[in-house]
Design an enzyme around this catalytic site. Structure first.
Site, PDB file in Angstrom:
ATOM      1  N   ASN A 211      41.074  53.957  48.854  1.00  0.00           N
ATOM      2  CA  ASN A 211      40.645  54.272  47.431  1.00  0.00           C
ATOM      3  C   ASN A 211      39.379  54.963  47.420  1.00  0.00           C
ATOM      4  O   ASN A 211      38.787  55.082  48.443  1.00  0.00           O
ATOM      5  CB  ASN A 211      40.575  52.685  46.569  1.00  0.00           C
ATOM      6  CG  ASN A 211      39.557  51.842  47.347  1.00  0.00           C
ATOM      7  OD1 ASN A 211      38.454  52.444  47.249  1.00  0.00           O
ATOM      8  ND2 ASN A 211      39.878  50.900  47.821  1.00  0.00           N
ATOM      9  N   LYS A 290      53.466  57.267  64.882  1.00  0.00           N
ATOM     10  CA  LYS A 290      53.367  57.954  63.623  1.00  0.00           C
ATOM     11  C   LYS A 290      54.684  58.268  63.120  1.00  0.00           C
ATOM     12  O   LYS A 290      55.670  58.300  64.061  1.00  0.00           O
ATOM     13  CB  LYS A 290      52.654  59.426  63.936  1.00  0.00           C
ATOM     14  CG  LYS A 290      52.487  60.104  62.847  1.00  0.00           C
ATOM     15  CD  LYS A 290      52.049  61.434  63.219  1.00  0.00           C
ATOM     16  CE  LYS A 290      51.952  62.468  61.969  1.00  0.00           C
ATOM     17  NZ  LYS A 290      51.618  63.748  62.413  1.00  0.00           N
ATOM     18  N   PRO A 306      44.626  38.785  50.997  1.00  0.00           N
ATOM     19  CA  PRO A 306      43.665  37.522  50.461  1.00  0.00           C
ATOM     20  C   PRO A 306      42.736  37.825  49.419  1.00  0.00           C
ATOM     21  O   PRO A 306      42.222  39.087  49.549  1.00  0.00           O
ATOM     22  CB  PRO A 306      43.131  36.752  51.676  1.00  0.00           C
ATOM     23  CG  PRO A 306      43.133  37.844  52.514  1.00  0.00           C
ATOM     24  CD  PRO A 306      44.492  38.761  52.612  1.00  0.00           C
ATOM     25  N   ASP A 307      42.534  37.157  48.439  1.00  0.00           N
ATOM     26  CA  ASP A 307      41.470  37.462  47.310  1.00  0.00           C
ATOM     27  C   ASP A 307      40.220  36.853  47.881  1.00  0.00           C
ATOM     28  O   ASP A 307      39.915  35.509  47.506  1.00  0.00           O
ATOM     29  CB  ASP A 307      41.975  36.951  45.861  1.00  0.00           C
ATOM     30  CG  ASP A 307      40.941  37.497  44.791  1.00  0.00           C
ATOM     31  OD1 ASP A 307      39.572  37.404  45.192  1.00  0.00           O
ATOM     32  OD2 ASP A 307      41.240  37.840  43.729  1.00  0.00           O
ATOM     33  N   LEU A 309      36.899  36.933  46.926  1.00  0.00           N
ATOM     34  CA  LEU A 309      36.063  36.550  46.094  1.00  0.00           C
ATOM     35  C   LEU A 309      36.423  35.368  45.484  1.00  0.00           C
ATOM     36  O   LEU A 309      35.789  34.426  45.312  1.00  0.00           O
ATOM     37  CB  LEU A 309      35.698  37.538  45.041  1.00  0.00           C
ATOM     38  CG  LEU A 309      35.042  37.403  43.620  1.00  0.00           C
ATOM     39  CD1 LEU A 309      33.778  36.877  44.062  1.00  0.00           C
ATOM     40  CD2 LEU A 309      35.075  38.231  42.679  1.00  0.00           C
ATOM     41  N   PHE A 324      32.755  42.246  40.732  1.00  0.00           N
ATOM     42  CA  PHE A 324      32.955  43.292  39.949  1.00  0.00           C
ATOM     43  C   PHE A 324      34.309  43.480  39.262  1.00  0.00           C
ATOM     44  O   PHE A 324      35.271  42.933  39.952  1.00  0.00           O
ATOM     45  CB  PHE A 324      32.665  44.516  40.655  1.00  0.00           C
ATOM     46  CG  PHE A 324      31.325  44.759  40.743  1.00  0.00           C
ATOM     47  CD1 PHE A 324      30.201  43.829  41.416  1.00  0.00           C
ATOM     48  CD2 PHE A 324      30.664  46.102  40.205  1.00  0.00           C
ATOM     49  CE1 PHE A 324      28.655  44.418  41.201  1.00  0.00           C
ATOM     50  CE2 PHE A 324      29.326  46.340  40.041  1.00  0.00           C
ATOM     51  CZ  PHE A 324      28.413  45.172  40.876  1.00  0.00           C
ATOM     52  N   LYS A 342      39.108  33.638  38.525  1.00  0.00           N
ATOM     53  CA  LYS A 342      38.447  33.616  39.827  1.00  0.00           C
ATOM     54  C   LYS A 342      37.253  32.457  39.914  1.00  0.00           C
ATOM     55  O   LYS A 342      36.374  32.199  40.919  1.00  0.00           O
ATOM     56  CB  LYS A 342      37.876  34.900  40.251  1.00  0.00           C
ATOM     57  CG  LYS A 342      38.986  36.056  40.557  1.00  0.00           C
ATOM     58  CD  LYS A 342      38.606  37.166  41.242  1.00  0.00           C
ATOM     59  CE  LYS A 342      39.438  38.297  41.122  1.00  0.00           C
ATOM     60  NZ  LYS A 342      39.576  39.031  42.189  1.00  0.00           N
TER      61      LYS A 342
END
Ligand code: PMT
Length: 407
Positions: A211, A290, A306-307, A309, A324, A342
């Site tokens: 990203n 490749k 896995p999360d 936070l 965030f 969370k």
């Protein structure tokens, strides 16, 4: 951990007094601390020392004129006002002090001073009778009331042949006074772990899912926390940024690596700040060779990461957590959901979509704006440089953290 002027943007304002020659040495000494220094001179100052001297020493053009169209096009007075972390006016004459105190904005230095939200400091230098004059005292009080620090003056022999208070403070003292402005120590000795940047999830040896996060927000927060005395561990995804001085940095590439680096070291951390843009999914089976191009459709199966936070907030003895939420729509609602789901103490909602007329902000920008939400409160931090925004965020975080730990 001590505060420093390293990487601070300091706008040195030089006014027209005999002590102006000392500003050349001050400039050098500020640069030695690692500060980025730009110089603005009043027209009076240019009669005592030439702009060329400061230009040669600073390596940057010296700004002297409010109405210089060429200079305004390059770095105008508003840009300079925003750029500065600190405006230090040294020497400040009685006349300049009076003009600053009365809110004048008819030359470059006074206009920048009025237009800036940065820290501000004035180092007076003048004849001792001028310094003790009632009007000067009143002007100094006005500046102090507006949050401007007054450094000095020192007492001693004066250029006019008399003796008394009115000498410009020595460079050493000015530098330590400036450094103290960044050393409020709101997080002295507090251990903070910060995740920053993107993660890259491999598809094959040369391709990945990633990203646009640059890590700038997280690194700015690390720097701001260090300035407040925090002991900072920075877990960084693939970014090309310099490590903030005094931080412990661990570089990772994937979400799994970030997860491991965080969980291995989270024990004993007081605060966890998750600015990283962690990939929610990763390819189930990255290919070892490749992938060759064919004319067929091609799809990649993904599995959730896995999360990090959420896992940190769910620990038995969790640190204070600030998450965030980068959102393109319903920003506040989605951020509130994340705060709740969370089980976080605070969340920074980050609008990251742009229409054409919107300003550059968020992912991979020098700028950002945030809405900070917590159970029972919120605060809006308006768009500004990430370095400045990070300091505002850290002040807010420190307040919430101390409130929580003392209740
Ligand atoms: O890096 P910059 O270019 O400076 O840009 C800064 C930023 C826009 C990336 C940053 O300000 C920001 O908003 N970061 C959060 C980005 C994000 O992807 O948020 P999210 O809504 O997907 O995740 C919510 C929170 O959970 C975040 O704190 C995230 O770090 C955390 N998370 C998410 C997924 C996951 N697997 N593990 C996590 O820890």
């Amino acid at each position: 951990m001590k505060a420093s002027l390293h990487n601070k943007n300091i706008l040195l304002g030089v006014c027209g007094g005999i002590a102006a020659y000392k500003s050349a040495e001050l400039l050098r000494r500020l640069q030695d601390t690692g500060a980025n220094v730009r110089v603005v001179m009043t027209s009076g100052a240019t009669k005592f020392i030439t702009p060329l001297t400061f230009q040669a020493l600073s390596g940057h053009p010296v700004h002297t004129d409010l109405l210089d169209t060429e200079a305004e096009a390059a770095m105008g007075h508003i840009e300079l006002a925003r750029w500065a972390d600190l405006i230090l006016i040294a020497p400040a004459t009685a006349n300049s002090i009076a003009r600053l105190a009365s809110g004048r904005a008819d030359d470059l230095l006074t206009a920048i001073y009025l237009a800036s939200n940065s820290k501000k400091a004035v180092a007076p230098a003048m004849n001792h009778v001028m310094w003790t004059a009632e009007t000067t005292r009143e002007n100094i009080q006005k500046l102090q009331k507006n949050g401007t620090e007054i450094f000095g003056p020192a007492s001693g022999d004066q250029a006019c042949g008399e003796t008394g208070p009115g000498r410009l403070l020595e460079a050493d003292k000015l530098i330590s006074s400036c450094t103290q402005l960044f050393d409020t120590g709101e997080l002295q000795g507090i251990k903070i772990m910060i995740t920053a940047g993107p993660t890259y999830e491999p598809i094959d040896p040369v391709r990945f899912i990633g990203n646009r996060s640059s890590g700038k927000m997280g690194f700015a927060i690390a720097q701001a926390a260090i300035e407040q005395g925090a002991i900072v561990s920075l877990i960084a995804g693939p970014v090309s940024l310099n490590t903030p001085e005094h931080s412990k940095r661990t570089d990772v590439e994937t979400a799994l690596q970030m997860h491991q680096a965080v969980m291995n070291n989270i024990d004993g951390q007081d605060i966890f700040i998750a600015t990283a843009a962690v990939a929610d999914y990763r390819p189930i089976k990255p290919r070892s060779q490749k992938i060759k191009k064919t004319d067929d459709e091609f799809s990649i199966s993904l599995t959730p990461n896995p999360d990090i936070l959420k896992e940190v907030a769910a620990l038995d003895n969790p640190p204070f957590t600030l998450g965030f939420a980068a959102e393109t729509q319903n920003v506040k609602d989605y951020a509130l959901l994340k705060l709740k789901n969370k089980k976080l103490q605070m969340i920074a909602a980050n609008q990251v979509s742009h229409s054409e007329d919107e300003q550059d902000t968020g992912f991979n920008s020098e700028y950002n704006a945030l809405q900070i939400l917590w159970n029972g409160g919120e605060a809006r931090l308006e768009r500004c440089r990430k370095t400045q925004l990070a300091r505002q965020l850290i002040t807010l975080l420190a307040k919430r953290y101390h409130e929580k730990t003392t209740t």
